[in-house]
Design a protein around this motif. Structure first.
Motif, short mmCIF file in Angstrom:
data_model
loop_
_atom_site.label_atom_id
_atom_site.label_comp_id
_atom_site.label_asym_id
_atom_site.label_seq_id
_atom_site.Cartn_x
_atom_site.Cartn_y
_atom_site.Cartn_z
N GLY A 143 0.81 -1.20 0.00
CA GLY A 143 0.00 0.00 0.00
C GLY A 143 0.85 1.26 0.00
N PHE A 144 0.19 2.38 -0.20
CA PHE A 144 0.78 3.69 -0.01
C PHE A 144 0.61 4.03 1.47
CE2 PHE A 144 -0.78 3.55 -4.34
CZ PHE A 144 0.14 4.26 -5.10
N HIS A 145 1.62 4.64 2.10
CA HIS A 145 1.48 5.07 3.48
C HIS A 145 2.58 6.06 3.85
CE1 HIS A 145 4.83 2.71 5.22
NE2 HIS A 145 4.49 1.76 4.37
N THR A 146 2.35 6.79 4.93
CA THR A 146 3.35 7.73 5.43
C THR A 146 4.59 6.98 5.90
OG1 THR A 146 1.57 9.11 6.29
CG2 THR A 146 3.78 9.56 7.12
N GLY A 147 5.75 7.59 5.68
CA GLY A 147 6.99 7.05 6.20
C GLY A 147 8.15 7.97 5.86
N TRP A 148 9.28 7.74 6.52
CA TRP A 148 10.48 8.53 6.25
C TRP A 148 10.96 8.28 4.81
CZ3 TRP A 148 12.16 12.20 9.47
CH2 TRP A 148 11.84 12.12 10.84
N LEU A 149 11.30 9.35 4.11
CA LEU A 149 11.83 9.24 2.75
C LEU A 149 13.35 9.39 2.78
CD1 LEU A 149 9.33 11.36 0.64
CD2 LEU A 149 9.22 8.94 1.25
N LYS A 150 14.02 8.44 2.16
CA LYS A 150 15.47 8.50 2.02
C LYS A 150 15.83 8.65 0.55
CE LYS A 150 16.98 4.90 4.14
NZ LYS A 150 17.77 3.95 4.95
N HIS A 151 17.14 8.61 0.25
CA HIS A 151 17.58 8.85 -1.12
C HIS A 151 18.03 7.58 -1.85
CE1 HIS A 151 18.30 13.49 -0.72
NE2 HIS A 151 17.09 13.11 -0.33
N THR A 152 17.75 6.44 -1.28
CA THR A 152 18.03 5.18 -1.97
C THR A 152 16.85 4.24 -1.74
OG1 THR A 152 19.21 4.37 -0.01
CG2 THR A 152 20.55 5.32 -1.78
N PRO A 153 16.52 3.38 -2.73
CA PRO A 153 15.38 2.48 -2.58
C PRO A 153 15.59 1.53 -1.40
CG PRO A 153 16.18 2.50 -4.85
CD PRO A 153 17.21 3.20 -4.01
N CYS A 154 14.57 1.34 -0.59
CA CYS A 154 14.75 0.40 0.52
C CYS A 154 13.43 -0.12 1.10
CB CYS A 154 15.58 1.05 1.63
SG CYS A 154 14.80 2.48 2.37
N THR A 155 12.31 -0.04 0.35
CA THR A 155 11.07 -0.55 0.92
C THR A 155 10.94 -2.04 0.66
OG1 THR A 155 9.44 -0.43 -0.86
CG2 THR A 155 10.10 1.67 0.15
N HIS A 156 9.98 -2.63 1.33
CA HIS A 156 9.65 -4.03 1.07
C HIS A 156 8.55 -4.15 0.03
CE1 HIS A 156 12.24 -5.40 4.34
NE2 HIS A 156 12.07 -6.61 3.83
N GLY A 157 8.39 -3.10 -0.75
CA GLY A 157 7.41 -3.12 -1.83
C GLY A 157 6.32 -2.08 -1.68
N CYS A 158 6.10 -1.61 -0.45
CA CYS A 158 5.12 -0.54 -0.26
C CYS A 158 5.63 0.76 -0.89
CB CYS A 158 4.86 -0.32 1.22
SG CYS A 158 3.82 -1.57 1.99
N ILE A 159 4.73 1.70 -1.02
CA ILE A 159 5.08 3.01 -1.57
C ILE A 159 4.96 4.02 -0.45
CG2 ILE A 159 4.49 4.76 -3.28
CD1 ILE A 159 3.38 2.43 -5.01
N ARG A 160 6.06 4.52 -0.02
CA ARG A 160 6.12 5.40 1.14
C ARG A 160 6.00 6.86 0.72
NH1 ARG A 160 10.20 4.50 6.09
NH2 ARG A 160 8.78 2.74 6.29
N MET A 161 5.19 7.61 1.46
CA MET A 161 4.92 9.01 1.15
C MET A 161 5.40 9.91 2.28
SD MET A 161 0.99 8.61 -0.31
CE MET A 161 0.37 7.87 1.22
N HIS A 162 5.76 11.14 1.94
CA HIS A 162 6.15 12.14 2.92
C HIS A 162 4.98 12.45 3.84
CE1 HIS A 162 7.24 16.10 4.56
NE2 HIS A 162 8.49 15.77 4.31
N GLU A 163 5.27 12.76 5.09
CA GLU A 163 4.22 12.99 6.08
C GLU A 163 3.24 14.10 5.70
OE1 GLU A 163 6.85 15.69 9.20
OE2 GLU A 163 7.04 13.51 9.25
N ASN A 164 3.70 15.12 4.96
CA ASN A 164 2.80 16.21 4.57
C ASN A 164 2.00 15.91 3.31
OD1 ASN A 164 3.60 17.85 6.71
ND2 ASN A 164 5.28 18.76 5.53
N LEU A 165 2.42 14.89 2.56
CA LEU A 165 1.76 14.57 1.30
C LEU A 165 0.78 13.42 1.43
CD1 LEU A 165 4.81 14.95 -1.11
CD2 LEU A 165 3.25 16.70 -0.21
N SER A 166 1.00 12.54 2.38
CA SER A 166 0.12 11.38 2.52
C SER A 166 -1.33 11.75 2.81
CB SER A 166 0.67 10.42 3.58
OG SER A 166 0.89 11.08 4.80
N PRO A 167 -1.62 12.75 3.68
CA PRO A 167 -3.03 13.09 3.88
C PRO A 167 -3.68 13.68 2.63
CG PRO A 167 -1.62 14.61 5.10
CD PRO A 167 -0.74 13.50 4.60
#
Length: 226
Positions: A143-167
């Motif tokens: 899913g898409f969800h709020t999380g810390w954004l870094k500069h290299t790929p590192c998720t387990h497949g989810c799509i992480r969004m910046h805290e101000n953009l997710s809402p």
């Protein structure tokens, strides 16, 4: 161990029902205050039924579209090596503003907070799953969800969004919104080169109490639309 260190733990176990993500992008100033101030222009749709989402894995961008109009172009975090974000055509079928993971999160006792798995929490301690605000699920366990954004790929497949953009994203999409995920998207060349937030990797994590209370669910600016 901080919120972002969960990825290190998760690499050693089957991802199964884990809803863990991290990120990739480039550039953008420094400091927690700059990170917290980050935002992108966003428009409300004329017809919510015409909204669709396009994700570019190579560019690490998500474009919320209404027809040919871009309502929001935002940087995101996608799957890292060995745990890619699935590609294809999907539909958002589950939305939960205050979603928490089931198997991993935070054990706490009084003022003490420890990041752990539910199965490994200390005896007598309480437990709260990892908060994943503004969860929008498009495939089981992805899913898409709020999380810390870094500069290299590192998720387990989810799509992480910046805290101000997710809402904002959460408000733009609905159950049934189509999602297209591909290596690239045409919008990469036209609106993909947006300013980016600082890499969260060097930034200090929030206090553990933020994650065992509802604090992280409201850790964002009030959404504003053009």
């Amino acid at each position: 161990m901080n919120f972002r260190s969960l990825l290190t733990i998760a690499l050693a176990v089957s991802t199964g029902a884990l809803f863990t993500s991290c990120s990739n992008m480039s550039s953008g100033g420094g400091g927690l205050s700059a990170y917290q101030a980050y935002d992108v222009p966003t428009k409300l749709p004329k017809n919510p039924n015409n909204v669709r989402v396009k994700v570019s894995l190579s560019k690490q961008r998500t474009y919320v579209m209404e027809g040919s109009e871009v309502l929001m172009a935002m940087p995101v975090s996608v799957g890292g090596p060995g745990t890619p974000t699935p590609t294809g055509s999907f539909t958002i079928y589950n939305k939960e503003a205050k979603h928490r993971a089931n198997t991993h999160g935070y054990a706490y006792s009084g003022s003490q907070v420890k990041q752990t798995f539910l199965a490994k929490k200390p005896a007598g301690w309480s437990f709260k799953g990892t908060p994943m605000p503004y969860w929008c699920e498009f495939k089981a366990n992805y899913g898409f969800h709020t999380g810390w954004l870094k500069h290299t790929p590192c998720t387990h497949g989810c799509i992480r969004m910046h805290e101000n953009l997710s809402p904002k994203f959460f408000n733009l999409v609905k159950i049934g919104t189509p999602v297209s995920i591909a290596y690239s998207q045409p919008e990469d060349a036209t609106v993909g080169n947006i300013p980016l937030p600082p890499d969260s990797g060097p930034l200090p994590d929030y206090n553990g109490q933020m994650y065992v209370t509802d604090g992280y669910f409201s850790q964002h600016k009030s959404p504003k639309y053009n």
